[in-house]
Design an enzyme around this catalytic site. Structure first.
Site, PDB file in Angstrom:
ATOM      1  N   SER A  40       0.894  -1.198   0.120  1.00 33.01           N
ATOM      2  CA  SER A  40      -0.107  -0.084  -0.045  1.00 33.01           C
ATOM      3  C   SER A  40       0.810   1.326  -0.010  1.00 33.01           C
ATOM      4  CB  SER A  40      -0.916   0.168   1.304  1.00 33.01           C
ATOM      5  OG  SER A  40      -0.184   0.246   2.341  1.00 33.01           O
ATOM      6  N   HIS A 154      -3.351  -6.213   2.609  1.00 35.08           N
ATOM      7  CA  HIS A 154      -2.361  -7.028   3.198  1.00 35.08           C
ATOM      8  C   HIS A 154      -3.180  -8.536   3.284  1.00 35.08           C
ATOM      9  CE1 HIS A 154       0.253  -3.689   4.843  1.00 35.08           C
ATOM     10  NE2 HIS A 154       0.285  -3.998   3.376  1.00 35.08           N
ATOM     11  N   GLU A 163      -4.554  -2.196   9.196  1.00 40.12           N
ATOM     12  CA  GLU A 163      -3.876  -2.944  10.200  1.00 40.12           C
ATOM     13  C   GLU A 163      -4.545  -2.325  11.861  1.00 40.12           C
ATOM     14  OE1 GLU A 163       0.139  -1.329  10.052  1.00 40.12           O
ATOM     15  OE2 GLU A 163       0.213  -1.805   7.933  1.00 40.12           O
ATOM     16  N   GLU A 204       1.272  -9.453   7.223  1.00 37.34           N
ATOM     17  CA  GLU A 204       2.110  -9.013   8.140  1.00 37.34           C
ATOM     18  C   GLU A 204       2.202  -9.719   9.400  1.00 37.34           C
ATOM     19  OE1 GLU A 204       1.719  -4.709   8.780  1.00 37.34           O
ATOM     20  OE2 GLU A 204       2.596  -4.147   7.041  1.00 37.34           O
ATOM     21  N   ASP A 242      -4.168   1.448  11.453  1.00 37.32           N
ATOM     22  CA  ASP A 242      -3.678   2.005  10.316  1.00 37.32           C
ATOM     23  C   ASP A 242      -4.646   1.272   9.389  1.00 37.32           C
ATOM     24  OD1 ASP A 242      -2.660   2.710   8.143  1.00 37.32           O
ATOM     25  OD2 ASP A 242      -0.621   1.579   7.736  1.00 37.32           O
ATOM     26  N   GLU A 283      -3.207   5.971  12.045  1.00 35.44           N
ATOM     27  CA  GLU A 283      -2.345   6.304  10.762  1.00 35.44           C
ATOM     28  C   GLU A 283      -3.057   6.250   9.505  1.00 35.44           C
ATOM     29  OE1 GLU A 283       0.911   3.498  10.817  1.00 35.44           O
ATOM     30  OE2 GLU A 283       1.068   3.760   8.623  1.00 35.44           O
ATOM     31  N   ASP A 310       1.620   8.603   6.661  1.00 34.88           N
ATOM     32  CA  ASP A 310       2.434   7.453   6.113  1.00 34.88           C
ATOM     33  C   ASP A 310       2.562   7.793   4.785  1.00 34.88           C
ATOM     34  OD1 ASP A 310       3.557   5.327   5.139  1.00 34.88           O
ATOM     35  OD2 ASP A 310       2.084   3.779   5.435  1.00 34.88           O
ATOM     36  N   LYS A 335       9.910   5.039   7.163  1.00 34.61           N
ATOM     37  CA  LYS A 335      10.143   3.824   6.397  1.00 34.61           C
ATOM     38  C   LYS A 335      11.274   4.449   5.619  1.00 34.61           C
ATOM     39  CE  LYS A 335       5.540   2.018   5.792  1.00 34.61           C
ATOM     40  NZ  LYS A 335       4.196   2.256   5.021  1.00 34.61           N
ATOM     41  N   HIS A 363       8.469  -1.143   9.474  1.00 31.02           N
ATOM     42  CA  HIS A 363       8.672  -2.023   8.332  1.00 31.02           C
ATOM     43  C   HIS A 363       7.851  -1.946   7.325  1.00 31.02           C
ATOM     44  CE1 HIS A 363       5.209  -4.829   9.332  1.00 31.02           C
ATOM     45  NE2 HIS A 363       5.010  -3.536   9.282  1.00 31.02           N
ATOM     46  N   LYS A 386       6.832  -0.177  14.767  1.00 34.11           N
ATOM     47  CA  LYS A 386       5.834  -1.309  14.068  1.00 34.11           C
ATOM     48  C   LYS A 386       6.473  -2.140  13.259  1.00 34.11           C
ATOM     49  CE  LYS A 386       3.116   0.645  10.166  1.00 34.11           C
ATOM     50  NZ  LYS A 386       1.961   0.679   9.396  1.00 34.11           N
TER      51      LYS A 386
HETATM   52  P1  PGA Z   1       3.013  -1.364   3.097  1.00 33.90           P
HETATM   53  O1  PGA Z   1       2.053  -1.188   4.539  1.00 33.90           O
HETATM   54  O2  PGA Z   1       4.373  -1.743   3.558  1.00 33.90           O
HETATM   55  O3  PGA Z   1       2.581  -2.371   2.175  1.00 33.90           O
HETATM   56  O4  PGA Z   1       3.020   0.130   2.440  1.00 33.90           O
HETATM   57  C1  PGA Z   1       2.643  -0.845   5.554  1.00 33.90           C
HETATM   58  C2  PGA Z   1       1.868   0.586   5.880  1.00 33.90           C
HETATM   59  O5  PGA Z   1       0.747   1.078   5.299  1.00 33.90           O
HETATM   60  O6  PGA Z   1       2.220   1.059   7.076  1.00 33.90           O
HETATM   61 ZN    ZN Z   2       0.386   2.796   6.541  1.00 32.83          ZN
END
Ligand code: PGA
Ligand code: ZN
Length: 412
Positions: A40, A154, A163, A204, A242, A283, A310, A335, A363, A386
């Protein structure tokens, strides 16, 4: 001084190709890194180079990025002595020559940058969990945020929110936080079974049952926290969400569990969820395309909960700086591969610190067994990380590293 840089095409946790990078120094020491990859993704992330050759891995191969490490980047690395990680990262950015790292590939550059960070830390005689911190900062153990229930892109279920994390904010140590995460995860599995749900996993490592309504999931997670013997709330174990809402928004209309909501209706919805459940952080509650909505969300809920950007911020220091000036969100997700170098990641963390924004190190949904982000979270002293569920090798690599760092620091 580096004498070689090489990369290989290896598999990530989703069975998609990624890079493993190896650097060798003149002293004969080797340093490696594994490159993460998101599903995502935000539209302004640094570009991950994929081969697009449908005959291999459905076009997802990374042989081009591997070649960029083995040839131009290796040539650069061995051409002179780099004084610092920043010196090396800036040289790679310059060699790439684009704003989004699409020439060499952010996946090629970030792997080299992470491995090089380890080399510079070792040359300095400093552990990575200290080396990656600000010169005047004290490292701090972060609170792990365990993603125990997966939806969105996911998981194959009909749950739109991506999430549902448990955050042991009240745990006295990382080791005790990990224990809480694991015990609640186990209890959640029993509850799901008892209530007739599947206990298969998402990307995840969280469970991915067929439950569509986020409120039902929140009730289940709150029950699991209490059922495992913990207090649900900020003095015990809180919940972080999230929704990754850029994935279910179109023209500022959000479709959740079959119902359409405007930005303002989404904000009302979050306010209601925050009233009903022990949620402490949200998030990407609104989409990266909904800046006005974000402003209203921040005004309405910014005092009550952490609002993390994010997709909205993509770990970009300039974008975060703008948002701080604009009063949008109050925290940034961090990230390394979203921006593509460790140096720029540290810059974004510094922007957050200076602007009084919180930061959470993260991650990606596609991972390797590299535990780099555990060291980054401790060094930055941001207080939060996270890394998915307290299960599966690529997720626990980070949590186990946290526990190891905690033990190492206790012996110092
Ligand atoms: P992604 O998901 O690594 O698939 O982007 C993690 C997130 O959205 O925080
Ligand atoms: Zn996110």
């Amino acid at each position: 001084r580096f004498v070689s840089a090489t990369a290989n095409e290896v598999l990530d946790s989703r069975s998609r190709p990624t890079l493993a990078v190896h650097l060798l120094t003149a002293e004969g020491r080797g340093f490696s890194a594994g490159v993460p990859s998101g599903a995502s993704t935000g539209s302004r992330e640094a570009v991950e180079l994929r081969d697009g050759d449908d005959a291999r891995y459905g076009g997802q191969g990374v042989l081009g990025a591997v070649r960029n490490v083995n040839e131009p980047i290796a040539e650069l690395l061995t051409s002179r002595v780099f004084e610092s990680l920043e010196d090396l990262d800036r040289a790679m950015i310059e060699l790439d020559g684009t704003d989004d790292k699409s020439s060499l590939g952010a996946n090629a550059i970030v792997g080299v940058s992470m491995a090089a960070a380890r080399a510079f830390a070792a040359a300095d005689g400093t552990p990575l969990w200290r080396f990656l911190g600000p010169a005047d900062g004290e490292p701090r153990m972060p609170v792990p945020h365990f993603n125990v229930l997966n939806g969105g892109v996911h998981a194959a279920n009909d749950l739109d929110f991506q999430e549902f994390m448990i955050a042991p904010l009240g745990a006295p140590s990382a080791a005790e936080a990990v224990r809480a995460g694991s015990e609640i995860y186990g209890h959640l599995k029993s509850l799901l079974r008892e209530r007739g749900h599947e206990v298969g996993l998402g990307d995840e490592g969280g469970f991915a049952p067929e439950i569509a309504d986020p409120a039902d999931v929140l009730q289940l997670v709150a029950d699991a926290i209490e059922g495992a013997g913990y207090t649900a709330g900020r003095d015990g174990v809180a919940i972080a969400l999230d929704p990754a809402s850029s994935e279910f928004e179109k023209d500022c209309v959000y479709r959740v569990a079959g119902r359409d909501r405007s930005s303002d209706e989404m904000i009302d919805y979050y306010a209601e969820l925050v009233d009903r459940f022990p949620i402490w952080s949200i998030e990407d509650g609104l989409s990266e395309r909904d800046r006005d909505g974000w402003r209203r969300l921040t005004e309405r809920l910014g005092e009550r909960v952490q609002l993390v950007g994010d997709d909205l911020f993509v770990t970009n220091p300039a974008i975060v700086r703008d948002a701080i000036a604009d009063g949008i969100a109050n925290a940034a997700l961090i990230k390394v591969n979203q921006i593509g170098t460790v140096t720029e990641t540290l810059e974004t963390l510094a922007v957050c610190r200076e602007g009084d924004y919180a930061a959470m190190v993260s991650h990606r949904s596609g991972e390797s067994d590299d535990s780099f982000i555990a060291d980054l979270a401790v060094a930055s002293a941001c207080g939060q990380i996270k890394s998915g569920a307290p299960a599966r090798g690529e997720r626990i690599a980070k949590y186990n590293r946290l526990v190891e760092i905690e033990a190492l620091r206790a012996r110092e």
